[in-house]
Structures are given as structure tokens and as C-alpha cells.
Write an enzyme that holds these catalytic residues in place. Sequence first.
Site, PDB file in Angstrom:
ATOM      1  CB  SER A 128      -0.911   0.015   1.219  1.00 36.01           C
ATOM      2  OG  SER A 128      -1.624   1.233   1.240  1.00 36.01           O
ATOM      3  CE  LYS A 182      -3.571  -2.286  -0.405  1.00 36.69           C
ATOM      4  NZ  LYS A 182      -3.366  -2.292  -1.811  1.00 36.69           N
ATOM      5  CG  HIS A 185      -4.753  -0.619   3.920  1.00 39.21           C
ATOM      6  ND1 HIS A 185      -5.010  -0.098   2.671  1.00 39.21           N
ATOM      7  CD2 HIS A 185      -3.986   0.295   4.556  1.00 39.21           C
ATOM      8  CE1 HIS A 185      -4.413   1.089   2.557  1.00 39.21           C
ATOM      9  NE2 HIS A 185      -3.780   1.344   3.682  1.00 39.21           N
ATOM     10  CG  ASN A 186      -7.265  -1.224  -0.374  1.00 41.78           C
ATOM     11  OD1 ASN A 186      -6.243  -1.113   0.288  1.00 41.78           O
ATOM     12  ND2 ASN A 186      -7.255  -1.255  -1.691  1.00 41.78           N
ATOM     13  CD  GLU A 189      -7.487   3.737   0.577  1.00 43.50           C
ATOM     14  OE1 GLU A 189      -6.528   2.984   0.826  1.00 43.50           O
ATOM     15  OE2 GLU A 189      -7.793   4.081  -0.580  1.00 43.50           O
TER      16      GLU A 189
HETATM   17  P1  NDP Z   1      -1.658  -1.884 -13.835  1.00 42.74           P
HETATM   18  O1  NDP Z   1      -2.589  -2.483 -12.879  1.00 42.74           O
HETATM   19  O2  NDP Z   1      -2.134  -0.757 -14.675  1.00 42.74           O
HETATM   20  O3  NDP Z   1      -1.070  -3.039 -14.795  1.00 42.74           O
HETATM   21  C1  NDP Z   1      -0.204  -2.779 -15.850  1.00 42.74           C
HETATM   22  C2  NDP Z   1       0.907  -3.794 -15.870  1.00 42.74           C
HETATM   23  O4  NDP Z   1       0.388  -5.123 -16.021  1.00 42.74           O
HETATM   24  C3  NDP Z   1       1.830  -3.565 -17.057  1.00 42.74           C
HETATM   25  O5  NDP Z   1       3.138  -3.870 -16.662  1.00 42.74           O
HETATM   26  C4  NDP Z   1       1.288  -4.574 -18.058  1.00 42.74           C
HETATM   27  O6  NDP Z   1       2.224  -4.933 -19.049  1.00 42.74           O
HETATM   28  C5  NDP Z   1       1.003  -5.739 -17.159  1.00 42.74           C
HETATM   29  N1  NDP Z   1       0.113  -6.714 -17.775  1.00 42.74           N
HETATM   30  C6  NDP Z   1      -1.206  -6.569 -18.042  1.00 42.74           C
HETATM   31  N2  NDP Z   1      -1.696  -7.694 -18.591  1.00 42.74           N
HETATM   32  C7  NDP Z   1      -0.665  -8.574 -18.663  1.00 42.74           C
HETATM   33  C8  NDP Z   1      -0.547  -9.923 -19.117  1.00 42.74           C
HETATM   34  N3  NDP Z   1      -1.607 -10.591 -19.589  1.00 42.74           N
HETATM   35  N4  NDP Z   1       0.660 -10.518 -19.050  1.00 42.74           N
HETATM   36  C9  NDP Z   1       1.723  -9.856 -18.561  1.00 42.74           C
HETATM   37  N5  NDP Z   1       1.669  -8.587 -18.096  1.00 42.74           N
HETATM   38  C10 NDP Z   1       0.490  -7.957 -18.151  1.00 42.74           C
HETATM   39  O7  NDP Z   1      -0.306  -1.400 -13.094  1.00 42.74           O
HETATM   40  P2  NDP Z   1      -0.083  -0.698 -11.682  1.00 42.74           P
HETATM   41  O8  NDP Z   1       1.374  -0.477 -11.615  1.00 42.74           O
HETATM   42  O9  NDP Z   1      -1.005   0.437 -11.451  1.00 42.74           O
HETATM   43  O10 NDP Z   1      -0.491  -1.803 -10.619  1.00 42.74           O
HETATM   44  C11 NDP Z   1       0.148  -3.069 -10.576  1.00 42.74           C
HETATM   45  C12 NDP Z   1      -0.502  -3.891  -9.501  1.00 42.74           C
HETATM   46  O11 NDP Z   1      -0.362  -3.243  -8.255  1.00 42.74           O
HETATM   47  C13 NDP Z   1      -1.996  -4.119  -9.684  1.00 42.74           C
HETATM   48  O12 NDP Z   1      -2.320  -5.397  -9.250  1.00 42.74           O
HETATM   49  C14 NDP Z   1      -2.609  -3.079  -8.787  1.00 42.74           C
HETATM   50  O13 NDP Z   1      -3.904  -3.440  -8.367  1.00 42.74           O
HETATM   51  C15 NDP Z   1      -1.611  -3.077  -7.653  1.00 42.74           C
HETATM   52  N6  NDP Z   1      -1.566  -1.857  -6.847  1.00 42.74           N
HETATM   53  C16 NDP Z   1      -1.651  -0.643  -7.429  1.00 42.74           C
HETATM   54  C17 NDP Z   1      -1.593   0.506  -6.660  1.00 42.74           C
HETATM   55  C18 NDP Z   1      -1.650   1.832  -7.317  1.00 42.74           C
HETATM   56  O14 NDP Z   1      -1.671   2.833  -6.587  1.00 42.74           O
HETATM   57  N7  NDP Z   1      -1.653   1.924  -8.621  1.00 42.74           N
HETATM   58  C19 NDP Z   1      -1.432   0.452  -5.202  1.00 42.74           C
HETATM   59  C20 NDP Z   1      -1.263  -0.870  -4.705  1.00 42.74           C
HETATM   60  C21 NDP Z   1      -1.347  -1.964  -5.502  1.00 42.74           C
HETATM   61  P3  NDP Z   1       2.295  -4.096 -20.418  1.00 42.74           P
HETATM   62  O15 NDP Z   1       3.158  -2.924 -20.120  1.00 42.74           O
HETATM   63  O16 NDP Z   1       2.928  -5.056 -21.367  1.00 42.74           O
HETATM   64  O17 NDP Z   1       0.902  -3.729 -20.790  1.00 42.74           O
END
Ligand code: NDP
Length: 476
Positions: A128, A182, A185-186, A189
Site C-alpha cells: 500500500s 491489504k 486496509h482498503n 480506507e
Molecule cells: P496496472 O494495474 O495498470 O497493470 C499494468 C501492468 O500489467 C503492465 O506492466 C502490463 O504490461 C502488465 N500486464 C497486463 N496484462 C498482462 C498480461 N496478460 N501478461 C503480462 N503482463 C500484463 O499497473 P499498476 O502499476 O497500477 O499496478 C500493478 C498492480 O499493483 C496491480 O495489481 C494493482 O492493483 C496493484 N496496486 C496498485 C496501486 C496503485 O496505486 N496503482 C497500489 C497498490 C497496488 P504491459 O506494459 O505489457 O501492458
Amino acid sequence: APAQIAVTGLAVMGRNLARNLARNGFRVAVHNRSKSRTDALIEEFGHEGEFTPADDLPALVASLEQPRKIIIMVKAGEPTDAVIDELVPLLDEGDIVVDAGNAHFADTRRRENALREKGLHFVGSGVSGGEEGALNGPSIMPGGSPESYAALGPILTKISAHVNGEPCCVHVGPDGAGHFVKMLHNGIEYADMQLIAEAYDLLRQVLGLSPAELADVFRDWNSGDLESFLIEITAEVLSQVDPTTGGPFVDVVLDQAEQKGTGRWTVQVALDLGIPVSGMAEAVFGRSLSGDVVRRSAAAGVLPGPAEAKADVDRDAFIEDVRHALYASKLVAYAQGFDAIRAASEQYDWDIDLGAMATIWRGGCIIRARFLDRIKEAYDRNPALPSLLVDDYFKEAVANGQEAWRRVVATAASVGVPAPGFSAALSYYDGLRAERLPAALIQGLRDLFGAHTYRRVDRDGAFHLDWSGDRTESPA
Ligand code: NDP
């Protein structure tokens, strides 16, 4: 030298987590499905530490020392399964796969089970703090086996947030425990934000304060018991001026709150566990109502409110009352949240240390707050505490504020300002402390229409009354 740990998935979260690892001196292998993100990371931030870019998963796996530690940070759901499926055949017994995305804990339990059968460790870990936290120190909630934590702990605690020298990272428990916490936590939140929004709305509508004046109120509150990240940024948002109109920013934002789903998951799971989490439920429902444009536009200006929508209150006294209502309602929301963690811990045999959960959240995450120390202290005093609300500190905090809390809920009702979070929390509090509840009547009704039986206060056993006959009682 081979890399010590890998990150696959380099969108905002994964990229920042990889940078955090590198900045802390770990040799990090990095990979992303689309190579452009890997290249961008190396080009922009390659100087921050020792990165090993990999074009595909076999190259990523080959660049790691054993046992391998691989963090998956991709879009939650099917993408996570896709990456796991591709990764698993490349790994050796004892390797550790970490899913740091926002997985549902039931998915984590399924994945952990599947990988365990293959001799691999699967660690579902909550992270988080958004992108800022991922880079500078998030709050980390790892699940999985103790063996995997023995290997990961030194790395994760080093990159996590720290408060008073203590890391905001503790091994939560086996399989899905980390992702469960986690999720909770949300949920908390959501409740926290709903309560803050109600406080703002009441102060604005009852006292007619401007957003700028309200920003000062929240700034002031942030120096007391309510001190927290969310109160701090509330002051920031309220003081923001819209660049287009020059008016308050909050007045140009569409009043429809969105949700990605973790709040809803929390409430769904709590329903299954049979734990009332009314604060979180009202927060989720509140967001749904805000987005229900069809019904809102049919009702707005049509359904009548109270004839007298003004309350005769003193400005400073009402601000202080709302502060008490906010704090008391927040304590209830946390008490409910910890009840849900306790119940899940019992159901799934996780053996979660509840006090330690409060320490994980003291820094790095969105609900970081001064009063989390109070939760830790409460469980230190009594690890078997039945509810946070019966701990001495909490009991007194609510007792000090309860008259104010009641006045605020009454004022909200009389002027027609919705305060579902404040009032649900107060009803829960009154329900919890009631010596006798009208559930007795409900049991009577159930026995009458469905012969569902009832138990008695004066002797053991289940009974049924012959409602359609001579109304004699018989053991069921
Ligand atoms: P996203 O959730 O937007 O996911 C994008 C990433 O996933 C890219 O690297 C993308 O690769 C990859 N991806 C999507 N589909 C596939 C697939 N089929 N095979 C391989 N790779 C794939 O990214 P975030 O960074 O925002 O979040 C990552 C994780 O962290 C998520 O699970 C999210 O819920 C969690 N999270 C996010 C927070 C936030 O504030 N954003 C906070 C805490 C947790 P490509 O570049 O090739 O498209």
C-alpha cells in the site's frame, strides 16, 4: 553477480518498487511484457542502482541467484495467472514467487495451493502507498510460508516504510493472509474517507463555511488525535483553487465517487464471515449512490427535505462536536475492521497478530495515522481483546465524544444532510453496548411464521410455540 530479486510488470507500481529495491542496494532483474517499459526504466533510472534488464521471462529467471525471488506486479486477475503459468515451468523447487498486486485473497489461496504442490513458495503480498509509497517505502503485508518470509523478510523490511525505526512490514500469516489484510486496509480506507466527507459536508452545510475555511479546520484537526495522512490531504484538496474558474477546486469536481473494487470485496467477505462492517458498507453504498445518476436526478429537487433546514448551533462548538463524531466513528470503523481480521484469521487458521497489523499501517500506506499506536497498545495490553471498543483507551475516547457524536447525528437528521457513516457507527455502538436487543422479537416472529424455534433466557435448548393451536411450548 547474479541478481538477488526480480520484478516483472513495470507499470507505475512495479517500476517504483524496482527502483526502491535498487536504491536500497539490491541487484534487481527487471522485466515487462512490453519491452518499452523495461527500456524506459533503464534509460531514466538505470543510474539509481544495479538493474539487470530481461527481454523475456526465461532471461529473467536465468539472471537470478537461487532460491529465486520474483515479484509479480501486473494488473490483478487473469494477467497474474498468465504470468504465473509462464513462470512456473521455468522455476526450481524452493523458488519464491511473490504477487504484490491487489489480488483477491481467495485467488491467492488457490495460487498458493497450486504452487505448493509443485514445491514452490507463493507469497501473496499486499502493498500500500500508491506509486509514492512503492518508491520511497510502502506498507507491506506479506502472506505465504514462514520459510519464504525468512528469505524475503530482510529485503522487504529494508524497502518498506519505517516509523520510529520499525519497519511497516510484518509476516501476516500463511497463504492469503497478506492479501486479506491489504483488502481490509482498503475497506478501512473507504470508511475513513466517507467519514471525512461527511464531516466536511455537515460543516459546510450547517455552518456555511467555505472550502478554504474548512481546510483550516482540517489542518487544525491534524495536530490532534485525528492526525493522519487522509486528514492532511483533505486540507490540501479543500484549499486547492480551480485553475479554470478560480473558485474552489472541490466545487468543480463531479460528485460521483468511483471504486476499483477492494472496498466492495471487503464488505462481501465480511457478510460471509458474519461480521458487521457497517462503516465500510455505508462507504461502499455511499459511493454507489453518488454514481446513481438516474435516481439522483429523478429525486433531486423533487423529494422534499425538512421544512427548517437550518440548525441553531454555535460555530466553534459544532466544529468540536463534528471532530468528536469523526473520531468516534473512525474508532468504530477500525474496531469493525479488526473484528473482520480476527474472524478470518480464525476461519482460515492464519494466527494473525492483530497488534502487529496496526504497526504495519503506521507508515507508508493511505490510512497511516497517529492513533494506530493506540491499537497496537490495546492488543499489547490484551491480545484476546474481544473488541477494540472495550479497550480502556478506546472506551474513554468514545465516552468523551459520545454526547457530541449524538448531537451531530441528530443535527444531520434534522437538517437533512446525509451522514450514513456517522449514524451507522453510532447505531453499531449502541447495539454493541445494549444489554438487551430487539432480536428477541425477531426470533418470536421467525418461530411464528416459520417454526424456526427460539432459545430461552432461563433454560437451555431450542423451543417452539404452537402458534396455530393452543400455544403450548414444546422442546424443538
Ligand atoms: P496496472 O494495474 O495498470 O497493470 C499494468 C501492468 O500489467 C503492465 O506492466 C502490463 O504490461 C502488465 N500486464 C497486463 N496484462 C498482462 C498480461 N496478460 N501478461 C503480462 N503482463 C500484463 O499497473 P499498476 O502499476 O497500477 O499496478 C500493478 C498492480 O499493483 C496491480 O495489481 C494493482 O492493483 C496493484 N496496486 C496498485 C496501486 C496503485 O496505486 N496503482 C497500489 C497498490 C497496488 P504491459 O506494459 O505489457 O501492458
